[in-house]
Each structure stands twice: as C-alpha cells, then as structure tokens.
Design an enzyme around this catalytic site. Structure first.
Site, PDB file in Angstrom:
ATOM      1  N   GLY A  23      63.884  37.186 -36.847  1.00  0.00           N
ATOM      2  CA  GLY A  23      64.907  37.244 -35.808  1.00  0.00           C
ATOM      3  C   GLY A  23      66.177  37.837 -36.397  1.00  0.00           C
ATOM      4  O   GLY A  23      66.428  37.700 -37.596  1.00  0.00           O
ATOM      5  N   HIS A  45      73.576  31.978 -33.253  1.00  0.00           N
ATOM      6  CA  HIS A  45      74.362  33.060 -33.867  1.00  0.00           C
ATOM      7  C   HIS A  45      75.362  33.643 -32.863  1.00  0.00           C
ATOM      8  O   HIS A  45      76.463  34.047 -33.232  1.00  0.00           O
ATOM      9  CB  HIS A  45      73.449  34.201 -34.333  1.00  0.00           C
ATOM     10  CG  HIS A  45      72.950  34.053 -35.747  1.00  0.00           C
ATOM     11  ND1 HIS A  45      73.790  33.960 -36.827  1.00  0.00           N
ATOM     12  CD2 HIS A  45      71.695  34.004 -36.257  1.00  0.00           C
ATOM     13  CE1 HIS A  45      73.072  33.854 -37.943  1.00  0.00           C
ATOM     14  NE2 HIS A  45      71.790  33.876 -37.625  1.00  0.00           N
ATOM     15  N   GLN A  75      75.063  39.642 -36.772  1.00  0.00           N
ATOM     16  CA  GLN A  75      74.630  39.785 -38.166  1.00  0.00           C
ATOM     17  C   GLN A  75      74.690  41.228 -38.662  1.00  0.00           C
ATOM     18  O   GLN A  75      74.589  41.473 -39.862  1.00  0.00           O
ATOM     19  CB  GLN A  75      73.205  39.254 -38.345  1.00  0.00           C
ATOM     20  CG  GLN A  75      73.112  37.746 -38.153  1.00  0.00           C
ATOM     21  CD  GLN A  75      71.697  37.261 -38.376  1.00  0.00           C
ATOM     22  OE1 GLN A  75      70.876  37.297 -37.469  1.00  0.00           O
ATOM     23  NE2 GLN A  75      71.397  36.834 -39.587  1.00  0.00           N
ATOM     24  N   HIS A 113      67.770  29.387 -33.115  1.00  0.00           N
ATOM     25  CA  HIS A 113      68.560  29.897 -34.244  1.00  0.00           C
ATOM     26  C   HIS A 113      69.367  31.135 -33.828  1.00  0.00           C
ATOM     27  O   HIS A 113      70.568  31.229 -34.113  1.00  0.00           O
ATOM     28  CB  HIS A 113      67.593  30.223 -35.392  1.00  0.00           C
ATOM     29  CG  HIS A 113      68.233  30.789 -36.612  1.00  0.00           C
ATOM     30  ND1 HIS A 113      68.253  30.124 -37.821  1.00  0.00           N
ATOM     31  CD2 HIS A 113      68.866  31.981 -36.836  1.00  0.00           C
ATOM     32  CE1 HIS A 113      68.895  30.873 -38.711  1.00  0.00           C
ATOM     33  NE2 HIS A 113      69.272  32.005 -38.141  1.00  0.00           N
ATOM     34  N   GLU A 114      68.708  32.065 -33.144  1.00  0.00           N
ATOM     35  CA  GLU A 114      69.387  33.320 -32.801  1.00  0.00           C
ATOM     36  C   GLU A 114      70.452  33.114 -31.725  1.00  0.00           C
ATOM     37  O   GLU A 114      71.508  33.745 -31.764  1.00  0.00           O
ATOM     38  CB  GLU A 114      68.376  34.390 -32.363  1.00  0.00           C
ATOM     39  CG  GLU A 114      67.314  34.746 -33.400  1.00  0.00           C
ATOM     40  CD  GLU A 114      67.875  35.061 -34.777  1.00  0.00           C
ATOM     41  OE1 GLU A 114      68.989  35.602 -34.885  1.00  0.00           O
ATOM     42  OE2 GLU A 114      67.187  34.729 -35.765  1.00  0.00           O
ATOM     43  N   CYS A 162      67.868  32.148 -43.013  1.00  0.00           N
ATOM     44  CA  CYS A 162      68.668  33.100 -42.241  1.00  0.00           C
ATOM     45  C   CYS A 162      68.941  34.317 -43.118  1.00  0.00           C
ATOM     46  O   CYS A 162      69.263  34.167 -44.297  1.00  0.00           O
ATOM     47  CB  CYS A 162      69.989  32.431 -41.846  1.00  0.00           C
ATOM     48  SG  CYS A 162      71.097  33.505 -40.913  1.00  0.00           S
ATOM     49  N   LEU A 163      68.821  35.499 -42.540  1.00  0.00           N
ATOM     50  CA  LEU A 163      69.045  36.726 -43.314  1.00  0.00           C
ATOM     51  C   LEU A 163      70.494  36.833 -43.785  1.00  0.00           C
ATOM     52  O   LEU A 163      70.785  37.590 -44.704  1.00  0.00           O
ATOM     53  CB  LEU A 163      68.666  37.955 -42.483  1.00  0.00           C
ATOM     54  CG  LEU A 163      67.166  38.106 -42.171  1.00  0.00           C
ATOM     55  CD1 LEU A 163      66.941  39.281 -41.226  1.00  0.00           C
ATOM     56  CD2 LEU A 163      66.345  38.264 -43.434  1.00  0.00           C
TER      57      LEU A 163
HETATM   58 NI    NI Z   1      70.155  33.721 -38.866  1.00  0.00          NI
END
Ligand code: NI
Length: 183
Positions: free
Chosen positions: A46, A136, A51, A132-133, A90-91
């Site tokens: 995701g 963000h 991000q 999660h997304e 998380c990236l």
């Molecule tokens: Ni994330």
C-alpha cells in the site's frame, strides 16, 4: 510513469491532513500511476499520496489477487467487531515492523480515478492495509496506534534507524499542477 521518492518518518507532509480530491483529471491519473509504480518498486502492499509528498486523499494497494487497486477520497466503515493481530510496517519507516491489533474486516467507500463510486470490502491483510492507508490521509502513522510498551520500543528503534538522521526534505512551494498540494 515515475518512481517517486518516499517520504520518511519526520517529514511534515506525513503529519498533514490531506485534502479531498475534487478534480478527476490527467494529473490525478498520473499520480495514481506513479503511486502504483513507486509501491511496486519498493515492494509495498500500500502507498498513500502523502508518502510521495502529495497531500491528497488517494492511495494504492494490493488486493487479495496481488492486483493493484486505488481509492480516491476513501471513507471507512463499518468495521468488524472481530479483531486481528499481526505485524505491521510502513514504507515511511523502512525496516521496522510492530504488532498492531486492527479490525479483521472493513468496508471502504470512495471513488476511482474517474470519479465513479467504488466500494472495497477487505478482510485480513487487505483490511489492515485499508485502515493503514486511510490513516495516512489523516496524518496518522501506525506507530501512533501501538500500545504503550510497543510504542516505546518503536520510538527507540526509530531513533536508532539509519535513515532517521538523514536531512529532512525542504518544503518547497511551487506552482505545481496538483492543486498546490504537492510539497
Ligand atoms: Ni504506511
């Protein structure tokens, strides 16, 4: 298409409440393609627009068949009462993952890149990803939701992470086509 730089924990854009998308145009389609490509390049499941430095309510995700999906202006609910336990990462916090309890199932209602209404029903990993997304887009990171002890460990790991001491990107203001929401 382009792989964009992924913003890391500490970047203010990750703490900004993203703006709703109101124009479904070529720029939006390019953003979604770039999110998909950046997510694939990073091996993520995701990726939300903030991000990559774009404060708009858009994310991409991998569905249960490993196909890339996207949601614009997502709203979550209802959430299942049943919960799931599992590791989450998380990236924007590369290399780190922690146990986080989430709802086992969730429904996400939003739009596709053309502005058509879309409903996504997720369970398990997909439900975790949708939660999660969407977080963000509200400036919320998964580490905010950890229980007290785990959060303490997470903050220590973040301080010790190699990437934590990299210089933070400078916020630039430019007449960018994405409604001035790119930073
Ligand atoms: Ni994330």
């Amino acid at each position: 298409m382009a792989v964009r730089d992924i913003r890391l924990f500490g970047d203010p854009v990750l703490r900004t409440v993203a703006a709703p998308v109101t124009t479904f145009d070529k720029e939006l389609r390019r953003l979604v393609r770039d999110l998909a490509e950046t997510m694939a390049d990073a091996g993520g499941v995701g990726l939300a627009a903030p991000q990559v430095g774009v404060s708009l309510r858009v994310f991409t995700y991998l569905d249960d068949d490993d196909e890339v999906g996207h949601l614009v202006n997502p709203v979550l609910g209802p959430f299942s009462e049943e919960l799931q336990d599992g590791e989450e990462g998380c990236l924007s916090l590369p290399g780190l993952s922690f146990e986080l309890r989430r709802s086992e199932r969730v429904v996400a209602v939003g739009q596709n890149v053309y502005g058509d209404p879309v409903t996504v029903e997720g369970s398990g990993l997909l439900a975790r990803c949708l939660q999660h997304e969407t977080d963000h887009l509200d400036g919320v990171l998964f580490v905010d939701r950890l229980d007290k002890e785990t959060k303490k460990a997470a903050m220590k790991a973040i301080r010790e992470a190699e990437w934590a001491n990299e210089p933070k990107p400078v916020v630039r203001t430019s007449p960018h086509p994405l409604f001035g929401r790119a930073r």
